[in-house]
Design a protein around this motif. Structure first.
Motif, mmCIF file in Angstrom:
data_model
loop_
_atom_site.group_PDB
_atom_site.id
_atom_site.type_symbol
_atom_site.label_atom_id
_atom_site.label_comp_id
_atom_site.label_asym_id
_atom_site.label_seq_id
_atom_site.Cartn_x
_atom_site.Cartn_y
_atom_site.Cartn_z
ATOM 1 N N ALA A 13 0.832 -1.207 0.000
ATOM 2 C CA ALA A 13 0.000 0.000 0.000
ATOM 3 C C ALA A 13 0.865 1.255 0.000
ATOM 4 O O ALA A 13 0.513 2.272 -0.621
ATOM 5 N N LYS A 14 1.995 1.202 0.687
ATOM 6 C CA LYS A 14 2.904 2.349 0.738
ATOM 7 C C LYS A 14 3.477 2.657 -0.636
ATOM 8 O O LYS A 14 3.641 3.823 -1.015
ATOM 9 N N SER A 15 3.770 1.612 -1.389
ATOM 10 C CA SER A 15 4.343 1.825 -2.724
ATOM 11 C C SER A 15 3.309 2.372 -3.708
ATOM 12 O O SER A 15 3.658 3.011 -4.697
ATOM 13 N N ASP A 16 2.002 2.119 -3.435
ATOM 14 C CA ASP A 16 0.927 2.628 -4.298
ATOM 15 C C ASP A 16 0.016 3.541 -3.485
ATOM 16 O O ASP A 16 -1.212 3.434 -3.542
ATOM 17 N N ALA A 17 0.605 4.460 -2.739
ATOM 18 C CA ALA A 17 -0.149 5.283 -1.786
ATOM 19 C C ALA A 17 -1.251 6.099 -2.464
ATOM 20 O O ALA A 17 -2.387 6.131 -1.997
ATOM 21 N N LYS A 18 -0.922 6.775 -3.569
ATOM 22 C CA LYS A 18 -1.914 7.618 -4.243
ATOM 23 C C LYS A 18 -3.093 6.792 -4.738
ATOM 24 O O LYS A 18 -4.262 7.212 -4.631
ATOM 25 N N LEU A 19 -2.801 5.642 -5.272
ATOM 26 C CA LEU A 19 -3.853 4.760 -5.775
ATOM 27 C C LEU A 19 -4.787 4.332 -4.650
ATOM 28 O O LEU A 19 -6.018 4.336 -4.805
ATOM 29 N N TYR A 20 -4.212 4.020 -3.484
ATOM 30 C CA TYR A 20 -5.025 3.549 -2.360
ATOM 31 C C TYR A 20 -5.812 4.690 -1.713
ATOM 32 O O TYR A 20 -6.923 4.477 -1.226
ATOM 33 N N VAL A 21 -5.260 5.892 -1.718
ATOM 34 C CA VAL A 21 -6.004 7.053 -1.193
ATOM 35 C C VAL A 21 -7.240 7.306 -2.048
ATOM 36 O O VAL A 21 -8.342 7.548 -1.522
ATOM 37 N N LEU A 22 -7.096 7.251 -3.356
ATOM 38 C CA LEU A 22 -8.235 7.429 -4.248
ATOM 39 C C LEU A 22 -9.266 6.320 -4.051
ATOM 40 O O LEU A 22 -10.482 6.562 -4.095
ATOM 41 N N SER A 23 -8.801 5.116 -3.821
ATOM 42 C CA SER A 23 -9.707 3.991 -3.591
ATOM 43 C C SER A 23 -10.513 4.190 -2.307
ATOM 44 O O SER A 23 -11.730 3.988 -2.286
ATOM 45 N N VAL A 24 -9.824 4.594 -1.223
ATOM 46 C CA VAL A 24 -10.512 4.826 0.056
ATOM 47 C C VAL A 24 -11.539 5.941 -0.087
ATOM 48 O O VAL A 24 -12.660 5.847 0.435
ATOM 49 N N PHE A 25 -11.190 6.999 -0.808
ATOM 50 C CA PHE A 25 -12.122 8.111 -1.004
ATOM 51 C C PHE A 25 -13.351 7.656 -1.790
ATOM 52 O O PHE A 25 -14.486 8.045 -1.470
ATOM 53 N N SER A 26 -13.150 6.837 -2.821
ATOM 54 C CA SER A 26 -14.273 6.335 -3.620
ATOM 55 C C SER A 26 -15.199 5.461 -2.780
ATOM 56 O O SER A 26 -16.429 5.557 -2.881
ATOM 57 N N VAL A 27 -14.616 4.604 -1.952
ATOM 58 C CA VAL A 27 -15.421 3.762 -1.055
ATOM 59 C C VAL A 27 -16.186 4.644 -0.066
ATOM 60 O O VAL A 27 -17.360 4.395 0.240
ATOM 61 N N ALA A 28 -15.542 5.696 0.422
ATOM 62 C CA ALA A 28 -16.184 6.594 1.391
ATOM 63 C C ALA A 28 -17.401 7.281 0.785
ATOM 64 O O ALA A 28 -18.433 7.441 1.447
ATOM 65 N N VAL A 29 -17.301 7.707 -0.474
ATOM 66 C CA VAL A 29 -18.431 8.361 -1.135
ATOM 67 C C VAL A 29 -19.634 7.427 -1.187
ATOM 68 O O VAL A 29 -20.779 7.832 -0.926
ATOM 69 N N VAL A 180 -18.136 -0.852 -4.009
ATOM 70 C CA VAL A 180 -16.963 -1.327 -3.260
ATOM 71 C C VAL A 180 -16.273 -2.455 -4.013
ATOM 72 O O VAL A 180 -15.036 -2.479 -4.126
ATOM 73 N N VAL A 181 -17.051 -3.402 -4.531
ATOM 74 C CA VAL A 181 -16.463 -4.514 -5.279
ATOM 75 C C VAL A 181 -15.700 -3.989 -6.497
ATOM 76 O O VAL A 181 -14.576 -4.411 -6.778
ATOM 77 N N SER A 182 -16.307 -3.036 -7.204
ATOM 78 C CA SER A 182 -15.665 -2.488 -8.404
ATOM 79 C C SER A 182 -14.397 -1.712 -8.071
ATOM 80 O O SER A 182 -13.347 -1.910 -8.707
ATOM 81 N N VAL A 183 -14.485 -0.833 -7.037
ATOM 82 C CA VAL A 183 -13.336 0.006 -6.690
ATOM 83 C C VAL A 183 -12.172 -0.834 -6.172
ATOM 84 O O VAL A 183 -11.022 -0.688 -6.604
ATOM 85 N N VAL A 184 -12.460 -1.710 -5.214
ATOM 86 C CA VAL A 184 -11.393 -2.526 -4.621
ATOM 87 C C VAL A 184 -10.783 -3.463 -5.660
ATOM 88 O O VAL A 184 -9.555 -3.624 -5.730
ATOM 89 N N SER A 185 -11.622 -4.078 -6.493
ATOM 90 C CA SER A 185 -11.111 -4.995 -7.512
ATOM 91 C C SER A 185 -10.205 -4.262 -8.503
ATOM 92 O O SER A 185 -9.128 -4.754 -8.855
ATOM 93 N N SER A 186 -10.639 -3.087 -8.937
ATOM 94 C CA SER A 186 -9.825 -2.318 -9.896
ATOM 95 C C SER A 186 -8.503 -1.883 -9.282
ATOM 96 O O SER A 186 -7.446 -1.955 -9.924
ATOM 97 N N THR A 187 -8.561 -1.443 -8.017
ATOM 98 C CA THR A 187 -7.339 -1.002 -7.338
ATOM 99 C C THR A 187 -6.344 -2.142 -7.199
ATOM 100 O O THR A 187 -5.148 -1.985 -7.488
ATOM 101 N N LEU A 188 -6.839 -3.293 -6.762
ATOM 102 C CA LEU A 188 -5.936 -4.431 -6.556
ATOM 103 C C LEU A 188 -5.443 -4.998 -7.879
ATOM 104 O O LEU A 188 -4.326 -5.523 -7.957
ATOM 105 N N VAL A 218 -5.735 -8.406 2.845
ATOM 106 C CA VAL A 218 -5.588 -7.434 3.936
ATOM 107 C C VAL A 218 -5.728 -6.009 3.401
ATOM 108 O O VAL A 218 -6.381 -5.150 4.018
ATOM 109 N N GLU A 219 -5.123 -5.750 2.238
ATOM 110 C CA GLU A 219 -5.230 -4.418 1.628
ATOM 111 C C GLU A 219 -6.678 -4.089 1.274
ATOM 112 O O GLU A 219 -7.151 -2.970 1.484
ATOM 113 N N GLY A 220 -7.397 -5.073 0.732
ATOM 114 C CA GLY A 220 -8.800 -4.849 0.396
ATOM 115 C C GLY A 220 -9.645 -4.566 1.631
ATOM 116 O O GLY A 220 -10.496 -3.670 1.627
ATOM 117 N N ALA A 221 -9.402 -5.340 2.706
ATOM 118 C CA ALA A 221 -10.129 -5.110 3.956
ATOM 119 C C ALA A 221 -9.831 -3.729 4.524
ATOM 120 O O ALA A 221 -10.728 -3.040 5.028
#
Length: 291
Positions: A13-29, A180-188, A218-221
Motif C-alpha cells: 500500500a505504501k508503494s501505491d499510496a496515491k492509488l489507495y487514497v483514491l480507492s478509500v475516497f471512492s469507497v467513502a463516497v 466497493v467490489v468495483s473500486v477494490v477490484s480495480s485497485t488491486l 488485507v489491503e482490500g479489507a
C-alpha cells in the motif's frame, strides 16, 4: 524470518499510496450515501414513535374559554375511558415552549395570547382507532374547544415515509456493494500488475497462491475499513453543522432532537466495509492468479 501478511500489505500500500487514497475516497463516497439514508430512517423512526397515533392527543382551547369551563372539561377527561393522563398547558407555557429562545425575534415578540392554551392527553396503548375518532368528534363539538389533534394522520404519513426510506436504504446498500467490489477490484488489479515481478518471483521460489493472496486481501479489507470510517466521520461533521445551524423552534415543534446513527449501526457499517473489501480482494486476486 517470514514476513507477516499485514507487513507485506503495508509495504504494498505504501508503494501505491496515491492509488489507495483514491480507492478509500471512492469507497467513502459510496458509504456516505448509504449512511445518509440510514440516518434519515433512524430519525423518521424516532418521529413515528414520538407521534404514535394512539399515544397522545392535544385539545386546543378557544381564547374565550373561561377557567371554569376548562376545569370542567379537564375533570371530565380524567374520567373518560381511554385517557390515562391530562395536562393543562396555558398560553404562556405554550409561548415558552415555542418562542422565548431568542433565536427568532418575531416569535419572541408575540404575546402569550397569540399561542393557544391546550389540554395534553396521554391515551392508553390499547385504544383503537374507532374509539379515538369518537373521542375526537365529541370533543370538537364542545363550545370551548377550538380543535383536536390526534396525530393519527401524521403517524400514517411517517409510516409511509419510513417504508420508503427503508426501501431506499436497501437499494443504496446494493449500489454500495457494487461500488466497493468495483473500486477494490480495480485497485488491486492495478496494484497486482505493478507488482507482477514480485509475485512471479514468489511463485518461482515455491510460494502458494494463498500466501500470495493474503496481503492483497488485507489491503482490500483496509480499503473498505478506512473508507467506511471516513464516511462516518464526514457524515458526523455534516450532521453537527446542520444541527447547529437549524432553528431550535423546529425541534420543539416536532418534540424530538435529531440524533446521529446509533453505535451498533456505525459498527455494522465499518464491519460491512471491511468484509466487502476483503471479499472483493479475495475474488479478484484469485481470478487474476488463475489467469
Amino acid at each position: 524470518m517470514s514476513i507477516s501478511p499485514v507487513e507485506r500489505a503495508f509495504r504494498g500500500a505504501k508503494s501505491d499510496a496515491k492509488l489507495y487514497v483514491l480507492s478509500v475516497f471512492s469507497v467513502a463516497v459510496a458509504f456516505v450515501c448509504l449512511a445518509s439514508a440510514l440516518l434519515v430512517v433512524v430519525n423518521v423512526q424516532g418521529l413515528k414513535e414520538r407521534w404514535g397515533s394512539t399515544g397522545r392527543a392535544s385539545v386546543f382551547l378557544k381564547s374565550s374559554a373561561t377557567t371554569e369551563q376548562i376545569s370542567e372539561l379537564e375533570s371530565a377527561l380524567r374520567k373518560t375511558a381511554g385517557v390515562s393522563r391530562v395536562r393543562r398547558v396555558t398560553s404562556e407555557e405554550t409561548r415558552r415552549e415555542i418562542a422565548g429562545s431568542g433565536v427568532d425575534p418575531i416569535l419572541d415578540a408575540l404575546p402569550g395570547e397569540a399561542f393557544p392554551a391546550s389540554l395534553e392527553l396521554e391515551l392508553t396503548p390499547g385504544l383503537v382507532s374507532q374509539q379515538l375518532d369518537k373521542l375526537k368528534t365529541q370533543l370538537s363539538l364542545l363550545p370551548q374547544v377550538d380543535a383536536v389533534q390526534t396525530y393519527e394522520a401524521w403517524s400514517e404519513r411517517l409510516g409511509s415515509l419510513l417504508s420508503r426510506g427503508v426501501a431506499a436504504a436497501g437499494l443504496l446498500a446494493l449500489v454500495v456493494l457494487a461500488s466497493v467490489v468495483s473500486v477494490v477490484s480495480s485497485t488491486l488489479r492495478l496494484s497486482l500488475e505493478r507488482r507482477r515481478i514480485e509475485v512471479e518471483v514468489l511463485k518461482l521460489v515455491g510460494a502458494t497462491d494463498a500466501y500470495v493472496r493474503r496481503p492483497f486481501v488485507v489491503e482490500g479489507a483496509a480499503q473498505g475499513l478506512f473508507g467506511s470510517l471516513f464516511a462516518l466521520f464526514l457524515l458526523l461533521a455534516l450532521f453537527l453543522i446542520l444541527r447547529e445551524n437549524a432553528d431550535p423552534a423546529l425541534f420543539t415543534l416536532l418534540g424530538l432532537e435529531p440524533r446521529f446513527l446509533p453505535w451498533h449501526l456505525c459498527l455494522g457499517l465499518v464491519v460491512v466495509g471491511a468484509a466487502l473489501g476483503a471479499g472483493s480482494a479475495q475474488f479478484s486476486v484469485r481470478k487474476l492468479l488463475l489467469a
